[in-house]
Structure formats: C-alpha cells, structure tokens
Design a protein around this motif. Structure first.
Motif, PDB file in Angstrom:
ATOM      1  N   SER A  25       0.841  -1.212   0.000  1.00 31.12           N
ATOM      2  CA  SER A  25       0.000   0.000   0.000  1.00 31.12           C
ATOM      3  C   SER A  25       0.867   1.250   0.000  1.00 31.12           C
ATOM      4  CB  SER A  25      -0.919   0.007   1.220  1.00 31.12           C
ATOM      5  OG  SER A  25      -1.785  -1.105   1.228  1.00 31.12           O
ATOM      6  N   LEU A  26       1.902   1.269   0.828  1.00 27.79           N
ATOM      7  CA  LEU A  26       2.761   2.449   0.933  1.00 27.79           C
ATOM      8  C   LEU A  26       3.632   2.628  -0.308  1.00 27.79           C
ATOM      9  CD1 LEU A  26       3.553   2.099   4.715  1.00 27.79           C
ATOM     10  CD2 LEU A  26       2.566   4.128   3.637  1.00 27.79           C
ATOM     11  N   ARG A  27       4.064   1.531  -0.909  1.00 32.47           N
ATOM     12  CA  ARG A  27       4.813   1.674  -2.168  1.00 32.47           C
ATOM     13  C   ARG A  27       3.922   2.253  -3.257  1.00 32.47           C
ATOM     14  NH1 ARG A  27       7.237  -3.222  -0.353  1.00 32.47           N
ATOM     15  NH2 ARG A  27       5.703  -4.482  -1.482  1.00 32.47           N
ATOM     16  N   ASN A  28       2.665   1.819  -3.283  1.00 27.57           N
ATOM     17  CA  ASN A  28       1.722   2.407  -4.243  1.00 27.57           C
ATOM     18  C   ASN A  28       1.528   3.903  -3.979  1.00 27.57           C
ATOM     19  OD1 ASN A  28       1.283  -0.002  -5.594  1.00 27.57           O
ATOM     20  ND2 ASN A  28      -0.588  -0.510  -4.481  1.00 27.57           N
ATOM     21  N   ALA A  29       1.401   4.255  -2.714  1.00 30.12           N
ATOM     22  CA  ALA A  29       1.209   5.664  -2.361  1.00 30.12           C
ATOM     23  C   ALA A  29       2.424   6.494  -2.768  1.00 30.12           C
ATOM     24  CB  ALA A  29       0.949   5.800  -0.863  1.00 30.12           C
ATOM     25  N   GLU A  30       3.618   5.956  -2.536  1.00 26.82           N
ATOM     26  CA  GLU A  30       4.837   6.664  -2.925  1.00 26.82           C
ATOM     27  C   GLU A  30       4.836   6.981  -4.416  1.00 26.82           C
ATOM     28  OE1 GLU A  30       8.055   4.122  -1.656  1.00 26.82           O
ATOM     29  OE2 GLU A  30       8.554   5.492  -0.029  1.00 26.82           O
ATOM     30  N   LYS A  31       4.429   5.993  -5.217  1.00 26.06           N
ATOM     31  CA  LYS A  31       4.376   6.210  -6.661  1.00 26.06           C
ATOM     32  C   LYS A  31       3.253   7.170  -7.033  1.00 26.06           C
ATOM     33  CE  LYS A  31       5.850   1.563  -8.137  1.00 26.06           C
ATOM     34  NZ  LYS A  31       5.435   0.672  -7.051  1.00 26.06           N
ATOM     35  N   TYR A  32       2.050   6.810  -6.619  1.00 25.97           N
ATOM     36  CA  TYR A  32       0.872   7.503  -7.148  1.00 25.97           C
ATOM     37  C   TYR A  32       0.792   8.954  -6.700  1.00 25.97           C
ATOM     38  CZ  TYR A  32      -3.817   8.547  -8.604  1.00 25.97           C
ATOM     39  OH  TYR A  32      -4.903   9.151  -9.199  1.00 25.97           O
ATOM     40  N   TYR A  33       1.090   9.231  -5.447  1.00 26.18           N
ATOM     41  CA  TYR A  33       0.934  10.599  -4.953  1.00 26.18           C
ATOM     42  C   TYR A  33       2.022  11.537  -5.465  1.00 26.18           C
ATOM     43  CZ  TYR A  33      -2.701   8.736  -1.924  1.00 26.18           C
ATOM     44  OH  TYR A  33      -3.847   8.129  -1.443  1.00 26.18           O
TER      45      TYR A  33
END
Length: 537
Positions: A524-532
C-alpha cells in the motif's frame, strides 16, 4: 513513542490472475500475439500494450477485441498502467469481492487510493461491464484530471444521455483527446466500452506529453523513519528489508538526571544499516521520568554532560544523527528543554550530523506545554510530529487513535510556526481495541498491533464500514456481553495520512513502530509513494 506505552497475517490472494488478463503465449503469427486482431482498428495498440504487459488476451491465441471489459478487468489494467502493486489487504468493504478472486488485490489497491468506488457501500460488481462514461470517470480520476467543465463545448448528439456525475469527466477526456465519439457524432455514454476501445484509450494516455515519463520516473526521495521497539535486531532488520524505510531509529540511549547516557548501541545493526544504504538516527529518551528530566534540564552542567556524551557516541559509532524523544516534560522546563536542543544541535551540526525532535500535536494541554515548537523548529533539522494518541489509554470516551481530521489539524497547526520541509509526520502501526460500558464510556482498552487488530476482525467475522469523514474503517463486536469497537488502521487509512504529508510538502513520514504493521501495508505504501508523486499536468 506512545506516551502510554509503558502501561500497557499476512492476508494472501488465493488463486492466480484469470486467463483474460494474464500474458499469453504468442500465436502462430509471430507478428502479433493474437489470431483475432488483424482486422481490429486497435491492432497496433493491442500489440504495444501486450508487449508492455498491460493488456492480455482472453485465451492463449485470442484477444476478443469487440468484447466488453468488466470493472475488475478495467481496474486491473489501469493499475498496471499506473505501475501499482496488487494489495493483499485483509479489509474490504465489498461483500462481492472475494479474497480468493484473482482481481482482489487490484481492486484493493485502487480503492485505497480512491481511484474507484463501488456500485454501493458494500458492492463492487466486479463482473459488470464498464460503460464508456464510467471509463471516462475512472480515467479522469486516476490521472488527476478533475474539476468542473460547465462551459464545455461537447457537441455530441447524445450529450443529454450523459449522467450528471460523468459529464465533467467526459468533457475532460474529450478535451485531452483520450476519448472521442463515433463517426455518427455520438459519444454512446451508456454503451459498454470494448476491449479494443480500452486499448486505444490506454494508448492515448501514454501518448500524452510527459505522462509516460512520469509513470517511468522514480518517486521523490523523502525521509521514511522506522522506530525499533520490541524486536530483536534480526527481526527489525527483516522487517526493514520488506519496508520502504530509509532511516532507522533504534532505542539505544536514555539520559538521566545527571546527564549520564545509558548506552545500548548495537554495533552490528549500525554496520548492517551502512551496508544496506540506511541511515541511523538513534533515539534518545528520558524514560518519561518528569522529576529526573527536570533535574537534567535545570542544570547547566548536566545538560552539557548529556550533549557531550551523545555527540561522542554519534562520532564513535558513525551515526547519521539523533532522534530526541522526551515525554512527560514539565511545562516549567520549556526554556531549558529548548536550551538542551539548541546546544545539542550546535554540537551535532559541527559534526555534520542531523538532529530530530519528537513532539505531540499541540492541543493546548500540559502534555505539550514544554515544547516551544517555533524555537525547536529553528534549532533542530526536523520536527517529528507524532500523529496519534487522539484517544489513548486514559481517555474517558473511545475513539480513533489517529483519524485523518486529527492529523490534518495537527499538521496545519505546526505549519504556522515550522517550515514544511522540516516536519516529519509519524503514523501509527498500532491501535486500540476499546471495551465499552453500557453508557458508551471506556471500560478498558487493549493496545494492539495491526496484525492483532486484523486477527480480531477475522476471528469475529467483522464487516468494517468505511467512514469518509474519519478516513478509517470502523467495526464493533461483543465479547462476553461487552461491546468492543475498533477504529481500524489499515492500508487505506495509513496512506490517506501519507497523502496528507505529500500534499503538505512535508519532509517525510515515520512509523511507530516497526513490527506493529501488517505485512500488506508495505505494498500500500509503495503504491502511495508512486501515485501521490504523479501530477499528469
């Protein structure tokens, strides 16, 4: 790190991706991967997206270009386009999205980032065909192309059939050239979007100036600090390797009344951190002893002894900095605490080292009166804002440990006196399971890790309900005739707070504590790092 701490599964996706979305073996025609796309107007786009592992066939040799695409399929290919990881989160609001389904992780990733919502609060309808207006909304949301287009010049003859909730998105994707109408001048908003139409849509996204480069770029570098607590060095290292943490904070030093430093430095961890490209800001505590802390802070010689002792250890062990975590400091010691931090900052900066100071949100209580946020912010390199304990072990009424509004208020308050690039927002990897009296007051509360929280949810078959106002799921259950309530921390709630740090342009985030997380949080946090970090301007 939690002020009351002293008083106190991995969920896997079963099955594999369905054949309709898995890359398949090439057909006999080596020039194309599928036998049924030769006459498709999207042939080139299908081949290109297949080679990029974004689209795949309905079988080893067929693509079915004229077939409609389902909501589960569309979200999966959209996630691949955005380079998101499937998330094996144990908590979902949807009763029709089984954890064993091949698309579970893709839907979870999209829902956590607010890219898509269900057809109701409890249903997602994964097998339902996506209409063209729904596709427009999903694309506009996913690529941050939102806003009112009341003055748009849509000229489609069926414009009146476009739903009110979709009209702006349709206008936006039309203006960007991502989706157009047919040769008859119609947009066909209610028609299912076909697989070949989807291929053209995704290809147009990649053709937008700068968008493909954004998707390929690495996320911005931020401080990601992880505190060690209750773990052996081996356990801590194992969790760090699975995480996005780049700065370690082990609990190595405590300072007493005379300024003497209790030292439990683990030289093996220090060497391991250096070999793995991690920085170490060792934690310095006061054991929450107010009287001993008062004696330390009120004595010039004791303060100097503490500063010299700490600086000596930073030099001796090759540390990158220190993290000061003084709690239960008396309001009367406000000026002297600032003096200690100022003196230590001078000493560490002369060594080229970092100083960070942990502070709780300023709620106007005695608990934080000792912290002069503005003065500390000028001396320390970073202020670590502990965005939790909204409700704690001593609370009369139950509630969230760290709701999104609580953290928003805390960040906005400290930003009035400290620059955003000096603030690190600390997020909780723990929670409280509240036992309630019949009148709704607190009977007791249990400190739980997020894994323990999730085990309770699974054991009682709870159906958490998402609260958009709090940015959290909430669930209740009864045990031995006593009502329990949990304001849940999971991937969705944690990355909502991570987004707050990004939007506020903070220096980074911290996690209290490593080992308290459930393993799915890292995806979840890796996705957030990318997406945000995407802007798609």
């Amino acid at each position: 790190m939690n002020r009351f701490l002293g008083k106190i599964v991995t969920a896997t996706i079963a099955g594999i991706l369905a054949a309709s979305l898995l890359p398949q073996a090439a057909s006999a025609d080596k020039g194309q991967p599928f036998d049924d796309i030769s006459k498709s107007y999207a042939r080139n786009e299908i081949i290109d997206l297949y080679n990029k592992k974004i689209l795949a066939g309905t079988s080893a040799t067929t693509f079915s270009p004229a077939k409609s695409i389902t909501r589960a399929e569309f979200i999966t290919v959209l996630g691949r386009l955005l380079k998101l990881e499937p998330v094996a989160s144990p908590i979902t609001p949807y009763t029709d999205v089984a954890k064993s389904a091949w698309y579970y992780g893709s839907i979870q990733a999209a829902v956590q980032l607010e890219l898509v919502s269900g057809t109701s609060a409890t249903t997602f309808a994964p097998a339902k065909a996506v209409t063209r207006q729904e596709a427009a909304v999903m694309i506009a949301n996913a690529f941050n192309q939102t806003g009112s287009r009341a003055d748009s010049h849509l000229t489609y003859e069926d414009k009146g059939k476009i739903a009110g909730w979709a009209i702006d998105a349709v206008a936006i994707v039309n203006e960007l050239g991502l989706m157009k109408g047919d040769t008859s001048g119609s947009f066909r908003p209610l028609s299912p979007i076909t697989r070949q139409e989807t291929a053209v849509l995704l290809a147009h996204v990649l053709e937008r100036d700068g968008w493909a480069a954004e998707l390929a770029a690495k996320p911005d570098e931020r401080i990601v600090l992880g505190w060690q607590y209750g773990q052996t060095t081996t356990e801590y290292q194992s969790h760090i390797l699975r995480s996005n943490v780049n700065t370690l904070s082990p609990r190595w030093y405590f300072v007493g009344s005379t300024g003497a430093v209790d030292d439990t430095t683990d030289t093996k961890l220090a060497a391991w951190a250096k070999s793995n490209g991690k920085k170490i800001w060792a934690m310095v505590g006061n054991r929450s002893d107010q009287e001993a802390t008062h004696q330390l802070l009120s004595s010039t010689s004791a303060r100097t002894a503490a500063v010299n002792g700490l600086a000596a250890r930073v030099s001796q062990y090759g540390l990158d900095g220190l993290n000061i975590d003084f709690e239960n400091v008396a309001p009367a010691d406000r000026a002297n605490f600032t003096a200690l931090v100022s003196q230590l900052a001078v000493k560490l900066h002369a060594l080229g080292k970092m100083l960070s100071v942990d502070v709780s949100p300023d709620l106007g209580t005695d608990w934080t009166e000792a912290f002069d946020y503005a003065a500390l912010g000028k001396q320390a390199d970073y202020m670590v804002l502990m965005g939790y304990d909204e409700h704690y072990g001593g609370s009369l009424y139950p509630g969230p440990n760290a709701s999104l509004p609580y953290d928003e208020q805390a960040v906005n308050t400290i930003l009035k006196v400290v620059a955003s690039n000096k603030i690190i927002l600390a997020l909780p990897f723990y929670n409280r399971d509240w036992s309630l009296n019949p009148n709704g007051t607190v009977l007791s509360s249990a400190f739980v890790s997020l894994t323990e929280q999730n085990q309770t949810i699974a054991s009682y078959g709870l159906k958490p309900v998402w609260s958009p106002d709090l940015g959290q799921y909430v669930a209740s259950y009864s045990k031995q005739a006593i009502k329990h309530t949990i304001w849940i921390e999971d991937g969705r709630s944690v990355i909502a707070k991570y987004q707050l740090a990004v939007k506020s342009k903070l220096a980074g985030v911290a996690y209290w504590y490593i080992g308290g997380e459930s393993p799915d949080l890292w995806a979840s946090l890796r996705n957030a790092e990318k997406y945000y970090d995407y802007s798609f301007r």
